[in-house]
Design a protein around this motif. Structure first.
Motif, short mmCIF file in Angstrom:
data_model
loop_
_atom_site.label_atom_id
_atom_site.label_comp_id
_atom_site.label_asym_id
_atom_site.label_seq_id
_atom_site.Cartn_x
_atom_site.Cartn_y
_atom_site.Cartn_z
N MET A 37 3.41 -11.01 25.25
CA MET A 37 3.64 -10.86 23.82
C MET A 37 4.55 -9.66 23.62
O MET A 37 4.70 -8.82 24.50
CB MET A 37 2.31 -10.59 23.11
N TYR A 38 5.14 -9.61 22.45
CA TYR A 38 5.98 -8.45 22.14
C TYR A 38 5.52 -7.85 20.82
O TYR A 38 5.35 -8.55 19.82
CB TYR A 38 7.46 -8.87 22.06
N ALA A 39 5.31 -6.54 20.83
CA ALA A 39 4.85 -5.85 19.64
C ALA A 39 6.04 -5.68 18.69
O ALA A 39 6.77 -4.68 18.74
CB ALA A 39 4.24 -4.51 20.00
N ALA A 40 6.27 -6.66 17.82
CA ALA A 40 7.44 -6.65 16.96
C ALA A 40 7.25 -5.71 15.77
O ALA A 40 8.21 -5.22 15.19
CB ALA A 40 7.72 -8.07 16.47
N LEU A 41 6.00 -5.46 15.43
CA LEU A 41 5.72 -4.65 14.25
C LEU A 41 4.47 -3.85 14.48
O LEU A 41 3.51 -4.35 15.06
CB LEU A 41 5.51 -5.62 13.06
N ARG A 42 4.50 -2.56 14.06
CA ARG A 42 3.31 -1.74 14.26
C ARG A 42 2.81 -1.25 12.90
O ARG A 42 3.57 -0.78 12.07
CB ARG A 42 3.65 -0.54 15.16
N ILE A 43 1.51 -1.38 12.70
CA ILE A 43 0.93 -0.93 11.44
C ILE A 43 -0.16 0.10 11.76
O ILE A 43 -1.01 -0.13 12.62
CB ILE A 43 0.33 -2.12 10.67
N ASP A 44 -0.10 1.26 11.08
CA ASP A 44 -1.11 2.30 11.30
C ASP A 44 -1.84 2.57 10.00
O ASP A 44 -1.25 2.49 8.92
CB ASP A 44 -0.45 3.60 11.75
N GLN A 45 -3.10 2.92 10.11
CA GLN A 45 -3.80 3.39 8.93
C GLN A 45 -4.58 4.65 9.26
O GLN A 45 -5.15 4.77 10.35
CB GLN A 45 -4.76 2.31 8.38
N GLY A 46 -4.60 5.59 8.31
CA GLY A 46 -5.19 6.90 8.57
C GLY A 46 -6.58 7.10 7.98
O GLY A 46 -6.95 8.22 7.66
N LEU A 47 -7.35 6.04 7.83
CA LEU A 47 -8.73 6.19 7.30
C LEU A 47 -9.61 6.99 8.28
O LEU A 47 -9.42 6.92 9.48
CB LEU A 47 -9.38 4.82 7.13
N GLU A 48 -10.58 7.70 7.72
CA GLU A 48 -11.52 8.44 8.59
C GLU A 48 -12.47 7.48 9.28
O GLU A 48 -12.90 7.72 10.41
CB GLU A 48 -12.35 9.44 7.77
N LYS A 49 -12.83 6.41 8.54
CA LYS A 49 -13.79 5.46 9.10
C LYS A 49 -13.35 4.05 8.78
O LYS A 49 -12.88 3.78 7.68
CB LYS A 49 -15.18 5.70 8.48
N PRO A 50 -13.47 3.14 9.75
CA PRO A 50 -13.07 1.77 9.47
C PRO A 50 -13.92 1.15 8.36
O PRO A 50 -15.08 1.51 8.19
CB PRO A 50 -13.33 1.04 10.79
N ASN A 51 -13.32 0.22 7.62
CA ASN A 51 -14.06 -0.53 6.63
C ASN A 51 -15.02 -1.49 7.35
O ASN A 51 -14.59 -2.25 8.21
CB ASN A 51 -13.05 -1.32 5.78
N PRO A 52 -16.32 -1.43 7.00
CA PRO A 52 -17.28 -2.25 7.77
C PRO A 52 -17.01 -3.75 7.66
O PRO A 52 -17.35 -4.50 8.58
CB PRO A 52 -18.64 -1.90 7.16
N ALA A 53 -16.39 -4.18 6.56
CA ALA A 53 -16.18 -5.63 6.39
C ALA A 53 -14.88 -6.12 7.01
O ALA A 53 -14.84 -7.17 7.64
CB ALA A 53 -16.21 -5.99 4.91
N THR A 54 -13.82 -5.35 6.85
CA THR A 54 -12.51 -5.87 7.25
C THR A 54 -11.76 -4.93 8.20
O THR A 54 -10.58 -5.10 8.44
CB THR A 54 -11.61 -6.09 6.01
N TYR A 55 -12.45 -3.94 8.72
CA TYR A 55 -11.88 -2.90 9.57
C TYR A 55 -10.87 -2.04 8.81
O TYR A 55 -11.12 -0.87 8.55
CB TYR A 55 -11.26 -3.46 10.86
N PHE A 56 -9.74 -2.62 8.39
CA PHE A 56 -8.78 -1.86 7.58
C PHE A 56 -9.24 -1.83 6.13
O PHE A 56 -10.04 -2.67 5.71
CB PHE A 56 -7.39 -2.49 7.68
N GLY A 57 -8.71 -0.87 5.37
CA GLY A 57 -9.07 -0.76 3.96
C GLY A 57 -8.48 -1.91 3.15
O GLY A 57 -7.54 -2.58 3.59
N LYS A 58 -9.02 -2.10 1.94
CA LYS A 58 -8.63 -3.24 1.09
C LYS A 58 -7.12 -3.35 0.89
O LYS A 58 -6.52 -4.41 1.11
CB LYS A 58 -9.28 -3.09 -0.30
N GLY A 59 -6.49 -2.22 0.48
CA GLY A 59 -5.05 -2.24 0.20
C GLY A 59 -4.25 -2.60 1.45
O GLY A 59 -3.27 -3.36 1.39
N LYS A 60 -4.70 -2.03 2.56
CA LYS A 60 -3.99 -2.26 3.83
C LYS A 60 -4.04 -3.73 4.22
O LYS A 60 -3.06 -4.29 4.72
CB LYS A 60 -4.64 -1.40 4.92
N VAL A 61 -5.19 -4.35 3.96
CA VAL A 61 -5.34 -5.76 4.33
C VAL A 61 -4.32 -6.61 3.59
O VAL A 61 -3.67 -7.48 4.18
CB VAL A 61 -6.79 -6.25 4.05
#
Ligand SMILES: Nc1nc2c(ncn2[C@@H]2O[C@H](COP(=O)(O)OP(=O)(O)OP(=O)(O)O)[C@@H](O)[C@H]2O)c(=O)[nH]1
Ligand SMILES: [Mg+2]
Length: 428
Positions: A37-61
């Motif tokens: 596979m090739y990592a064509a795009l990288r997305i980072d998020q700076g939350l202190e703790k993952p969202n328990p339901a979706t890992y990333f925060g709502k806006g990020k999703v």
């Protein structure tokens, strides 16, 4: 998946949840590449703790969903292990197929496994991973792999199926796990027999360990070329992560007749999944039984220190502690360093350079043959077979033919020294 059919994917991570985030993302990128596979795009998020339901925060999703659509990407690989429900929710909300870190490593191992033992070990780990994830696409991906590895069968649909179907699938998977475990046990029996034979020979065991792609197999092949004496079987070496998934053992015989067993095994990566470590326990056990470990390090990689830390952590996880270690800084030909060069237990070398391999051999010998003793034996002519044995198996420093027998000044290992103690004399 065909070799050249590289799939573009998104890689994503949570920067504040891992120490040394950038390194761990570069490692993820390498793992992604190892999975075609090739990592064509990288997305980072700076939350202190993952969202328990979706890992990333709502806006990020929402952002991820849009980025995926805009860039025509269907898969997102995440630099963490997610709960099965996080994967399900993320898949539903983003429309992407989600692969977490463990899932990714399991896929790579699945594609690399060649021997029957490695295939079974990977299959067990994959099935165990699938069990709680029956309704995710990752479970499907691995199921296809496990099915292919098992020679067909297994491809059932999970998505959208009802609870009864899930129950049925769960039972099927449990059965497949027990079956694979049973097969593995049978295979391991043969290993045990071979191991017992080797133990009887009493040769020291030296194990190459280290981060994946460091050059363990290349080092093994180099030493076997020099000292393999009929053991010319080369192991597979290649510039890719997890080229080796089995343990190979070769006997080395040096010009002074000293011998040892050298093993090469699967390489390490950060947070090697627990399932995989458990499944590969018998493969990895060779390192645990070694008298000496050679940690091979890719000295040309800017992250070699992190890789060493990973190796130490993994060795602890598989219960390897208190075994003496030589630190072998490899690929020096790609660095500015002088090589070969040794200081205490640390060697800077290049696995394809003969002078390097000779120096490595010297350090290894100094370590594993340190309880050899030099002694003088007077062997009556009637015991000619002992002289013949010693000529083949020991380092004879001097031979004198005396009136009452052959006098040998000889270097012996502890077992032989005891066995032939009754011939011992004080040289005149
Ligand atoms: N330039 C250079 N390349 C090397 C050296 N040693 C190994 N390599 C290359 O590094 C790559 C990986 O080597 P392997 O011996 O397969 O590494 P490994 O540690 O066995 O890797 P895994 O089995 O994947 O864990 C190969 O392409 C080798 O040719 C070296 O001293 N110098
Ligand atoms: Mg290897």
């Amino acid at each position: 998946m065909p070799e050249n059919n590289v799939q573009n994917v998104i890689i994503a991570g949570m920067s504040k949840t891992v120490s040394n985030y950038d390194y761990s993302m570069s490692e993820l990128e390498a793992l992604v590449a190892a999975n075609n596979m090739y990592a064509a795009l990288r997305i980072d998020q700076g939350l202190e703790k993952p969202n328990p339901a979706t890992y990333f925060g709502k806006g990020k999703v929402v952002e991820i969903k849009e980025m995926g659509e805009a860039n025509d990407l269907n898969i997102m690989v995440i630099n963490a292990d997610l709960t099965p429900s996080q994967v399900r929710n993320l898949e539903t909300e983003t429309g992407l197929q989600i692969i977490d870190r463990t899932g990714l490593i399991l896929e790579i191992f699945g594609n690399r496994a060649r021997s029957k033992e490695a295939k079974l070990q990977v299959k067990i780990a994959q099935l165990q991973y699938q069990l709680p994830r029956l309704r995710t696409s990752m479970a499907n991906r691995l199921d296809q792999q496990a099915g292919a590895a098992a020679g067909g069968g297994g491809g059932y649909t999970n998505r959208g199926s009802g609870e009864t179907q899930i129950e049925l699938n769960r039972r099927t998977i449990q059965d497949r796990i027990s079956h694979a475990k049973h097969e593995l046990k049978e295979l391991n029996k043969d290993d045990e027999v071979r191991r017992a034979q080797r133990d009887k020979a009493g040769l020291p065991n030296v194990a190459l360990v280290g981060y994946t792609n460091a050059g363990k197999s290349t080092t093994m092949n180099g030493l076997v070329r020099l000292f393999g004496k009929g053991e010319d079987k080369q192991v597979f070496e290649k510039d890719m992560l997890f080229a080796t998934l089995d343990t190979s053992i070769r006997q080395l015989t040096f010009p002074d007749n000293k011998q040892l067993l050298l093993s090469d095994t699967v390489g390490f990566v950060s947070n090697l999944p627990h399932n995989l470590i458990n499944a590969f326990r018998s493969t990895l056990s060779e390192a645990a039984r070694a008298d000496l470990l050679i940690q091979v390090i890719d000295y040309s990689d800017p992250h070699y220190k992190e890789m060493m830390a990973t190796t130490e952590t993994t060795l602890k996880a598989i219960g390897v502690t208190d075994i003496p270690m030589i630190y072998a800084y490899n690929k020096a030909d790609r660095t500015e360093a002088n090589y070969p060069n040794v200081q205490d237990d640390q060697l800077i070398y290049a696995a394809k350079d003969e002078a390097s391999l000779q120096l490595l051999t010297k350090i290894i010998k100094k370590k594993v043959f340190k309880d050899f003793v030099t002694t003088t034996l007077l062997i009556p002519f009637s015991d000619g077979d002992v002289v013949a044995y010693l000529n083949d198996h020991a380092n004879i420093l001097k031979t004198d033919y005396l009136a009452d027998g052959t006098q040998l000044k000889v270097e012996l290992n502890a077992v032989d020294a005891q066995r032939y103690a009754h011939y011992e004399v004080t040289p005149a």
